[in-house]
Scaffold this motif. Structure first.
Motif, mmCIF file in Angstrom:
data_model
loop_
_atom_site.group_PDB
_atom_site.id
_atom_site.type_symbol
_atom_site.label_atom_id
_atom_site.label_comp_id
_atom_site.label_asym_id
_atom_site.label_seq_id
_atom_site.Cartn_x
_atom_site.Cartn_y
_atom_site.Cartn_z
ATOM 1 N N ASP A 51 -15.705 -98.816 24.446
ATOM 2 C CA ASP A 51 -15.718 -99.137 23.015
ATOM 3 C C ASP A 51 -14.707 -98.298 22.246
ATOM 4 O O ASP A 51 -14.074 -98.785 21.293
ATOM 5 C CB ASP A 51 -17.121 -98.930 22.453
ATOM 6 N N LEU A 54 -11.264 -99.751 22.940
ATOM 7 C CA LEU A 54 -11.093 -101.054 22.292
ATOM 8 C C LEU A 54 -11.177 -100.965 20.764
ATOM 9 O O LEU A 54 -10.921 -101.948 20.076
ATOM 10 C CB LEU A 54 -12.156 -102.034 22.789
ATOM 11 N N VAL A 56 -13.964 -100.358 19.009
ATOM 12 C CA VAL A 56 -15.243 -100.875 18.514
ATOM 13 C C VAL A 56 -16.019 -99.723 17.886
ATOM 14 O O VAL A 56 -16.319 -98.732 18.554
ATOM 15 C CB VAL A 56 -16.062 -101.499 19.662
ATOM 16 N N LYS A 111 -16.488 -108.323 27.233
ATOM 17 C CA LYS A 111 -16.363 -107.798 25.869
ATOM 18 C C LYS A 111 -14.906 -107.716 25.449
ATOM 19 O O LYS A 111 -14.561 -108.027 24.299
ATOM 20 C CB LYS A 111 -17.025 -106.430 25.777
ATOM 21 N N ALA A 112 -14.048 -107.304 26.364
ATOM 22 C CA ALA A 112 -12.625 -107.218 26.037
ATOM 23 C C ALA A 112 -12.043 -108.600 25.755
ATOM 24 O O ALA A 112 -11.250 -108.781 24.820
ATOM 25 C CB ALA A 112 -11.862 -106.546 27.176
ATOM 26 N N LEU A 114 -13.711 -111.248 24.658
ATOM 27 C CA LEU A 114 -14.269 -111.734 23.395
ATOM 28 C C LEU A 114 -13.541 -111.139 22.193
ATOM 29 O O LEU A 114 -13.441 -111.776 21.138
ATOM 30 C CB LEU A 114 -15.758 -111.406 23.307
ATOM 31 N N LEU A 115 -13.026 -109.924 22.346
ATOM 32 C CA LEU A 115 -12.295 -109.281 21.257
ATOM 33 C C LEU A 115 -10.829 -109.706 21.204
ATOM 34 O O LEU A 115 -10.069 -109.220 20.361
ATOM 35 C CB LEU A 115 -12.389 -107.764 21.388
#
Length: 256
Positions: A51, A54, A56, A111-112, A114-115
Motif C-alpha cells: 500500500d 502504491l 494507498v 489490487k495493483a 484495480l488501481l
C-alpha cells in the motif's frame, strides 16, 4: 473475484502468517511482546509495504482493524496453547504458509491492477504482499530472509503473479484466480515435498591440483590431500561455483 470469499481467505492467510511469526519468536526465545511484533510484521508487513508503494492511504489495516484483531487473537491463542504450537511446525504450518502465500500474491496483484498500474507492477506487488512480511520477520529475528536463500519461495510467488496478470489481460479473471493459486501453491508444495531449491553461489578454497568441479562432486573441503612435501605451504585458490545448497555446506561453512 468474489470479494467476500477473498476477504475471509485473506483473514485466514493473515492468521497463518501471524502464527509463523509466533513460532519464530518462540525459537528465538522472545517474550510475548516480541511474539506480537513478529506476528504483526509477518501478517501485515507485506500488505503495508504494498500500500505504501502504491500510494494507498491509509493502509488496509488502518481502515479495517479486523486484521489487527486476527493477529492479537492468534498471539493470544498461542500463549494459551504454547505447549502444543511447536507441533504445527512440521507439517501443518509449511503447507498452510504455502496457501497463504498463494492467496496474498493474487490479492496484491489484483489490487495493483484495480488501481490502474501495469502488469509488471502488479506482479511485483503480488510478490511484495506475499514475501515482504516474512522478510521483515526474519530481519527482526536476525536471520537471512527465506526469500533470499535457496528456497523456492519468491520464484513461486513471481510465477503465480505472472499467471494471474496474463489471465487478467486475456479477460479470464476467474480462471486466472484458480490458475494463479494452483501455480504458486503447486511450486511451493513441490519444493517442500521434494526439497527442491535454487542453486546457490559458494566460495570454495581448494588445492591448486584439484579443480573446483572435482571439489564439488567429491565433497572436497579445504583439507584436500595433496602430494606437497611436508612443511611446504599449500597455495590454495579461491573459486566460485553455483551448486546445490547441500553441496555448498561441504565447501564453505555457513558461519565462515
Amino acid at each position: 473475484m468474489d470479494s467476500a470469499i477473498v476477504y475471509w481467505l485473506d483473514l485466514a492467510g493473515t492468521m497463518v502468517f501471524a502464527l509463523s511469526g509466533v513460532l519464530l519468536a518462540c525459537r528465538s526465545r522472545m517474550d510475548p511482546i516480541g511474539m506480537l511484533v513478529l506476528a504483526a510484521a509477518t501478517a501485515v508487513g507485506g500488505g503495508t509495504m504494498r500500500d505504501l508503494v502504491l500510494g494507498v492511504q491509509p493502509v488496509f489495516w488502518v481502515t479495517d482493524t479486523t486484521y489487527l484483531w486476527v493477529v492479537l487473537a492468534t498471539v493470544g491463542a498461542s500463549l494459551i496453547g504454547y505447549r502444543y504450537i511447536h507441533r504445527l511446525n512440521r507439517v501443518f504450518l509449511p503447507v498452510a504458509d504455502a496457501f497463504g502465500l498463494a492467496l496474498f500474491v493474487v490479492i496484491g496483484a489484483n489490487k495493483a491492477l484495480l488501481l490502474g498500474f501495469s502488469g509488471v507492477v502488479a506482479v511485483l506487488m503480488g510478490l511484495f504482499t506475499g514475501v515482504a512480511g516474512g522478510m521483515i520477520r526474519d530481519v527482526l529475528a536476525r536471520r537471512v530472509p527465506l526469500v533470499l536463500r535457496s528456497e523456492i519461495y519468491a520464484t513461486a510467488a513471481i510465477a503465480g503473479g505472472v499467471v494471474y496478470v496474463v489471465c487478467e489481460v486475456l479477460g479470464v479473471a476467474h480462471l486466472g484466480l484458480v490458475l494463479s493459486l494452483a501455480t504458486t501453491l503447486g511450486l511451493r508444495l513441490a519444493a517442500i515435498r521434494w526439497k527442491v531449491s535454487l542453486p546457490v553461489f559458494v566460495w570454495a578454497m581448494i588445492d591448486p591440483d584439484v579443480s573446483t568441479r572435482q571439489a564439488a562432486d567429491a565433497d572436497f573441503t579445504a583439507s584436500v590431500h595433496t602430494d606437497q612435501p611436508p612443511g611446504k605451504p599449500v597455495r590454495r585458490k579461491m573459486r566460485v561455483r553455483m551448486v546445490h545448497h547441500r553441496k555448498a555446506r561441504t565447501l564453505w561453512a555457513e558461519d565462515e
